[in-house]
Design a protein around this motif. Sequence first.
Motif: not given
Length: 217
Positions: A30-31, A34-35, A37-38, A119, A123-124, A127, A192
């Motif tokens: 997931a981390g 997230t990276e 996706t950003n 995101r 993703l939030t 987190s 995803k």
Amino acid sequence: MPAVDKLLLEEALQDSPQTRSLLSVFEEDAGTLTEYTNQLLQAMQRVYGAQNEMCLATQQLSKQLLAYEKQNFALGKGDEEVISTLQYFAQVVDELNILHTELAKQLADTMILPIIQFREKDLTEVSTLKDMFGLASNEHDISMAKYSRLPKKRENEKLKAEIAKEVANARRKQHLSSLQHYCALNALQYRKRIAMMEPMLGYTQGQIQFFKEIGRA
């Protein structure tokens, strides 16, 4: 490590070292997502920014073409043909500008918006639930440590019962947060796939429509 499709919810209640190890793999995934996706969003925003810049640039070009007629040239003889031709080009540029503007709107709605929603929502959520699970686990560990330090004397039965109740509440809270965390991580593995494809489908469809409209012009 062999591929694992999902975290089993019944294992969340066991909270064994093996389960925690598998959980860490899903959290690491997931981390990484997230990276990525950003970074993907930054690339898409650059494309969207370039399209917006094309809209502004074509507007400026059209205005500049029309401005030729208003120039006070010292040698302006025979400029009528140039003026009429530039006015025609300005009209063509205006029509292209309409198409560029429509494409920019499509990119915003079908490329940028879906990846931002993924995101900010999915993703939030993962987190946030990870943090809640960590807090609940810490509270449970603290209550267990407090219970283990209790003296064995009978006169401490009341205190022992109070702390046992605290441990039970902490355990229930940890179990609930772990189930929520596991469900979110499992759901992320499926969401995803759509989240990565949907923006590019929007981008591709927008570009295809744009060139089709140019072909009809």
